[in-house]
Design a protein around this motif. Structure first.
Motif, PDB file in Angstrom:
ATOM      1  N   PHE A   1      -4.365  21.105  -5.834  1.00  0.00           N
ATOM      2  CA  PHE A   1      -4.801  21.750  -7.080  1.00  0.00           C
ATOM      3  C   PHE A   1      -5.927  20.999  -7.778  1.00  0.00           C
ATOM      4  CE2 PHE A   1      -2.321  18.420  -8.880  1.00  0.00           C
ATOM      5  CZ  PHE A   1      -2.724  18.276 -10.192  1.00  0.00           C
ATOM      6  N   LEU A   2      -6.068  19.684  -7.525  1.00  0.00           N
ATOM      7  CA  LEU A   2      -6.956  18.864  -8.345  1.00  0.00           C
ATOM      8  C   LEU A   2      -8.333  18.733  -7.720  1.00  0.00           C
ATOM      9  CD1 LEU A   2      -6.960  17.101 -10.919  1.00  0.00           C
ATOM     10  CD2 LEU A   2      -6.398  15.150  -9.459  1.00  0.00           C
ATOM     11  N   ASP A   3      -9.350  19.172  -8.463  1.00  0.00           N
ATOM     12  CA  ASP A   3     -10.722  18.981  -8.007  1.00  0.00           C
ATOM     13  C   ASP A   3     -11.049  17.495  -7.970  1.00  0.00           C
ATOM     14  OD1 ASP A   3     -11.151  21.686  -7.797  1.00  0.00           O
ATOM     15  OD2 ASP A   3     -11.978  21.876  -9.826  1.00  0.00           O
ATOM     16  N   ARG A   4     -11.914  17.124  -7.033  1.00  0.00           N
ATOM     17  CA  ARG A   4     -12.287  15.723  -6.880  1.00  0.00           C
ATOM     18  C   ARG A   4     -12.847  15.146  -8.183  1.00  0.00           C
ATOM     19  NH1 ARG A   4     -13.422  12.283  -2.690  1.00  0.00           N
ATOM     20  NH2 ARG A   4     -14.952  10.649  -3.112  1.00  0.00           N
ATOM     21  N   ALA A   5     -13.614  15.946  -8.908  1.00  0.00           N
ATOM     22  CA  ALA A   5     -14.237  15.466 -10.142  1.00  0.00           C
ATOM     23  C   ALA A   5     -13.212  15.129 -11.220  1.00  0.00           C
ATOM     24  CB  ALA A   5     -15.214  16.508 -10.664  1.00  0.00           C
TER      25      ALA A   5
ATOM     26  N   ARG B   1      -7.682  10.858   5.730  1.00  0.00           N
ATOM     27  CA  ARG B   1      -8.504   9.651   5.660  1.00  0.00           C
ATOM     28  C   ARG B   1      -9.665   9.877   4.702  1.00  0.00           C
ATOM     29  NH1 ARG B   1      -7.938   5.752   9.571  1.00  0.00           N
ATOM     30  NH2 ARG B   1      -6.513   6.225  11.284  1.00  0.00           N
ATOM     31  N   VAL B   2     -10.147   8.784   4.124  1.00  0.00           N
ATOM     32  CA  VAL B   2     -11.329   8.868   3.282  1.00  0.00           C
ATOM     33  C   VAL B   2     -12.538   9.161   4.153  1.00  0.00           C
ATOM     34  CG1 VAL B   2     -12.824   7.614   1.686  1.00  0.00           C
ATOM     35  CG2 VAL B   2     -10.345   7.243   1.629  1.00  0.00           C
ATOM     36  N   ARG B   3     -13.328  10.151   3.757  1.00  0.00           N
ATOM     37  CA  ARG B   3     -14.489  10.514   4.559  1.00  0.00           C
ATOM     38  C   ARG B   3     -15.619   9.514   4.398  1.00  0.00           C
ATOM     39  NH1 ARG B   3     -15.457  17.081   4.497  1.00  0.00           N
ATOM     40  NH2 ARG B   3     -13.514  17.630   5.574  1.00  0.00           N
ATOM     41  N   VAL B   4     -16.386   9.352   5.460  1.00  0.00           N
ATOM     42  CA  VAL B   4     -17.558   8.487   5.408  1.00  0.00           C
ATOM     43  C   VAL B   4     -18.582   9.129   4.491  1.00  0.00           C
ATOM     44  CG1 VAL B   4     -19.410   7.453   6.769  1.00  0.00           C
ATOM     45  CG2 VAL B   4     -17.103   7.622   7.727  1.00  0.00           C
TER      46      VAL B   4
ATOM     47  N   ALA C   1       0.846  -1.191   0.000  1.00  0.00           N
ATOM     48  CA  ALA C   1       0.000   0.000   0.000  1.00  0.00           C
ATOM     49  C   ALA C   1       0.885   1.246   0.000  1.00  0.00           C
ATOM     50  CB  ALA C   1      -0.933  -0.016   1.206  1.00  0.00           C
ATOM     51  N   GLU C   2       0.237   2.416   0.077  1.00  0.00           N
ATOM     52  CA  GLU C   2       0.981   3.667   0.016  1.00  0.00           C
ATOM     53  C   GLU C   2       0.398   4.673   0.996  1.00  0.00           C
ATOM     54  OE1 GLU C   2       2.436   6.373  -3.617  1.00  0.00           O
ATOM     55  OE2 GLU C   2       0.300   6.565  -3.242  1.00  0.00           O
ATOM     56  N   GLY C   3       1.248   5.485   1.566  1.00  0.00           N
ATOM     57  CA  GLY C   3       0.809   6.615   2.373  1.00  0.00           C
ATOM     58  C   GLY C   3       1.722   7.788   2.119  1.00  0.00           C
ATOM     59  N   LEU C   4       1.168   8.907   1.729  1.00  0.00           N
ATOM     60  CA  LEU C   4       1.988  10.054   1.348  1.00  0.00           C
ATOM     61  C   LEU C   4       2.087  11.125   2.422  1.00  0.00           C
ATOM     62  CD1 LEU C   4       0.867  10.479  -2.377  1.00  0.00           C
ATOM     63  CD2 LEU C   4       2.924   9.374  -1.485  1.00  0.00           C
ATOM     64  N   ARG C   5       1.343  10.922   3.513  1.00  0.00           N
ATOM     65  CA  ARG C   5       1.449  11.857   4.618  1.00  0.00           C
ATOM     66  C   ARG C   5       0.971  11.166   5.885  1.00  0.00           C
ATOM     67  NH1 ARG C   5      -0.396  18.249   5.149  1.00  0.00           N
ATOM     68  NH2 ARG C   5       0.052  18.417   7.374  1.00  0.00           N
ATOM     69  N   LEU C   6       1.587  11.494   7.018  1.00  0.00           N
ATOM     70  CA  LEU C   6       1.109  10.972   8.292  1.00  0.00           C
ATOM     71  C   LEU C   6      -0.257  11.571   8.585  1.00  0.00           C
ATOM     72  CD1 LEU C   6       4.350  11.169  10.475  1.00  0.00           C
ATOM     73  CD2 LEU C   6       3.420   9.200   9.259  1.00  0.00           C
ATOM     74  N   ARG C   7      -1.199  10.724   8.891  1.00  0.00           N
ATOM     75  CA  ARG C   7      -2.563  11.201   9.118  1.00  0.00           C
ATOM     76  C   ARG C   7      -2.690  11.855  10.484  1.00  0.00           C
ATOM     77  NH1 ARG C   7      -5.505   5.881   6.671  1.00  0.00           N
ATOM     78  NH2 ARG C   7      -4.073   4.872   8.124  1.00  0.00           N
TER      79      ARG C   7
ATOM     80  N   ALA D   1      -6.396  17.895  -0.350  1.00  0.00           N
ATOM     81  CA  ALA D   1      -5.452  19.006  -0.276  1.00  0.00           C
ATOM     82  C   ALA D   1      -4.514  18.858   0.911  1.00  0.00           C
ATOM     83  CB  ALA D   1      -6.214  20.328  -0.179  1.00  0.00           C
ATOM     84  N   PHE D   2      -4.954  18.160   1.963  1.00  0.00           N
ATOM     85  CA  PHE D   2      -4.101  17.913   3.128  1.00  0.00           C
ATOM     86  C   PHE D   2      -2.873  17.115   2.705  1.00  0.00           C
ATOM     87  CE2 PHE D   2      -2.991  14.860   6.518  1.00  0.00           C
ATOM     88  CZ  PHE D   2      -2.614  15.727   7.525  1.00  0.00           C
ATOM     89  N   THR D   3      -3.090  16.020   1.973  1.00  0.00           N
ATOM     90  CA  THR D   3      -1.968  15.234   1.462  1.00  0.00           C
ATOM     91  C   THR D   3      -1.167  16.052   0.460  1.00  0.00           C
ATOM     92  OG1 THR D   3      -3.191  13.174   1.768  1.00  0.00           O
ATOM     93  CG2 THR D   3      -1.325  13.119   0.249  1.00  0.00           C
ATOM     94  N   GLY D   4      -1.864  16.826  -0.373  1.00  0.00           N
ATOM     95  CA  GLY D   4      -1.204  17.604  -1.406  1.00  0.00           C
ATOM     96  C   GLY D   4      -0.267  18.666  -0.883  1.00  0.00           C
ATOM     97  N   GLU D   5      -0.393  19.044   0.387  1.00  0.00           N
ATOM     98  CA  GLU D   5       0.511  20.044   0.951  1.00  0.00           C
ATOM     99  C   GLU D   5       1.959  19.562   0.963  1.00  0.00           C
ATOM    100  OE1 GLU D   5      -1.104  20.977   4.748  1.00  0.00           O
ATOM    101  OE2 GLU D   5      -2.776  22.146   3.945  1.00  0.00           O
ATOM    102  N   ASN D   6       2.162  18.245   0.893  1.00  0.00           N
ATOM    103  CA  ASN D   6       3.524  17.716   0.819  1.00  0.00           C
ATOM    104  C   ASN D   6       4.132  17.874  -0.572  1.00  0.00           C
ATOM    105  OD1 ASN D   6       3.761  16.884   3.437  1.00  0.00           O
ATOM    106  ND2 ASN D   6       3.485  14.707   3.053  1.00  0.00           N
ATOM    107  N   PHE D   7       3.344  18.370  -1.544  1.00  0.00           N
ATOM    108  CA  PHE D   7       3.790  18.441  -2.924  1.00  0.00           C
ATOM    109  C   PHE D   7       3.655  19.862  -3.447  1.00  0.00           C
ATOM    110  CE2 PHE D   7       2.479  14.174  -2.011  1.00  0.00           C
ATOM    111  CZ  PHE D   7       3.457  13.399  -2.597  1.00  0.00           C
ATOM    112  N   ARG D   8       4.392  20.144  -4.487  1.00  0.00           N
ATOM    113  CA  ARG D   8       4.437  21.504  -5.031  1.00  0.00           C
ATOM    114  C   ARG D   8       3.062  22.005  -5.446  1.00  0.00           C
ATOM    115  NH1 ARG D   8       5.168  23.086 -10.333  1.00  0.00           N
ATOM    116  NH2 ARG D   8       5.705  20.958 -10.942  1.00  0.00           N
TER     117      ARG D   8
END
Length: 432
Positions: free
Chosen positions: A143-147, A322-325, A54-60, A132-139
């Motif tokens: 930026f990417l809308d969910r859709a 985390r993925v929201r309910v 699996a993968e994790g790009l940021r500590l939750r 966007a929380f995870t994305g803060e670790n990246f430049r």
């Protein structure tokens, strides 16, 4: 003569999230290479198709702090798998890599390298993120809308395949050029085609767009359907979409993630399963699970007491990463109804409502049930998720695999060298 349907098996490396039982004295490091090597060697001894990371790009975070019930530390998947390629011979090596925070050329090169070093055993589990929380670790941040996440992922996979196809099967390099909504790149790729043509593509997702993405793009689907009826519905739905893309049912393997608890008797297995769940859902974890649904601080509640009588907040902000309910009001009502019907406390409700043991019983009954899922059209195989790092697969390989082989439900030897050959997938047609 009817050809016997044989199942596919894969191993998911445990060690992330509280579902791993860290209090067990047999539990070891989730970072040391020895742990990865032990599980991979066990999977290969059991003739599994592939080993899955699996993968994790940021500590939750939870309540603004790093969630101290999570495991802190997760090595980069492809690096680990490159090392495992040196200590295994046939086992497929699958890395989860995010299509939102990577670029096609760079990732295609890393995956092609793994495919060459392993002799054609690489796989890519494609995941997306609009967080966007995870994305803060990246430049690019959030930026990417969910859709747009599946649109970018689909173009990402298509672009990677263009790169892998830019070398002919005869070993001639050709320039590539891709111009699309998300990527505009041109140049020359640095690696020829690998022994299996291209890495295997895995995808996980149960939404309608996720199912469509899998039907159009994936070689393997990692799903979470644990019951026979739910598995058959998902299987029929996704396989039924393949014809639209000129694909046959054999071109896509559906492999739900499952857990197995064994015992010498059915009662022994049930007792062991209950003990595992009790260890997985500590009092703190029970409240965490509840707070993810209710979206408010519930630290004043007794885990051994009743569920809250307040309604969930529809925009919870306690948990980050985390993925929201999807529907917290509906989930809360189901949990309340379960608690009332059985007189369960918060912790007992979480244990019952979020149970992960898919197959519980003697080795003989588990082998029969796994076989039934495949023959009934609910799965092509399974990705086993052990509760122990790294020895959680040992008992299954020693006690269940021989029974599956006796039933004719599983291979008795590897007949090929590449992951595509294990899965019965054709080598991709060159489209250069």
């Amino acid at each position: 003569m009817t050809v016997r349907t044989r199942m596919h098996l894969a191993a998911h490396f445990p060690g992330v999230n509280s579902t791993t039982v860290w209090t067990d004295p047999r539990s070891k490091s989730q970072i040391d290479f020895a742990s990865f090597e032990h599980l991979a060697r066990t999977a290969e001894r059991g003739l599994f198709d592939f080993f899955f990371l699996a993968e994790g790009l940021r500590l939750r975070e939870h309540k603004g702090r790093i969630h101290d019930l999570d495991v802190v530390g997760r090595p980069e998947s492809i690096t680990v798998l490159n090392a495992l390629a040196a200590v295994t011979e046939r086992l497929g090596l699958a890395a989860t890599v995010n299509a939102t925070f990577n670029e096609p050329y760079e990732l295609a090169r890393r995956l092609a390298t793994l495919d060459h070093l392993s002799g054609g055993r690489a796989a890519w589990n494609v995941v997306t993120s609009s967080d966007a929380f995870t994305g803060e670790n990246f430049r690019r941040g959030g930026f990417l809308d969910r859709a747009d996440r599946y649109a970018r992922a689909a173009e990402f996979v298509a672009t990677a395949r263009e790169l892998w196809d830019s070398w002919t099967p005869e070993g001639v390099a050709r320039p590539f050029a891709h111009q699309g909504r998300h990527f505009d790149i041109a140049g020359e790729f640095v690696l020829p085609r690998s022994p299996q043509g291209q890495p295997v593509v895995i995808q996980a997702g149960d939404s309608d767009e996720g199912r469509e993405f899998a039907a159009a793009t994936a070689d393997v689907v990692f799903t979470g359907h644990g019951t026979l009826d739910a598995g058959r519905e998902f299987y029929a739905d996704v396989k039924g979409r393949l014809a639209t893309y000129g694909r046959s049912p054999e071109d896509l393997k559906i492999m739900p993630g499952v857990t197995v608890v064994l015992g010498d008797t059915a009662a022994d297995a049930r007792e062991r399963a209950a003990e595992i769940r009790h260890r997985q859902v500590s009092p703190q974890n029970a409240l965490l699970a509840l707070e993810r649904i209710w979206g408010v601080d519930l630290s004043s509640y007794d885990p051994d007491g009743p569920l809250p009588d307040i309604d969930p907040e529809l925009e919870p902000a306690l948990a980050q990463g985390r993925v929201r309910v999807a529907d917290p009001l509906a989930v809360a009502e189901r949990w309340r109804a379960l608690s009332r019907a059985k007189g369960l406390s918060i912790r007992q409700t979480v244990i019952e409502a979020s149970g992960r043991q898919s197959f519980v019983g003697t080795p003989e009954t588990v082998a029969a049930e796994l076989d039934e899922f495949v023959t009934a059209g609910a799965a092509d195989g399974f990705i086993l998720v052990p509760h122990l790092t790294p020895g959680g697969l040992d008992e299954f390989v020693d006690r269940v695999v021989p029974l599956l082989q006796e039933r004719g439900a599983f291979r008795t030897e590897y007949t090929g060298t590449t992951l595509r050959s294990h899965l019965g997938l054709p080598e991709p047609v060159w489209k250069g």
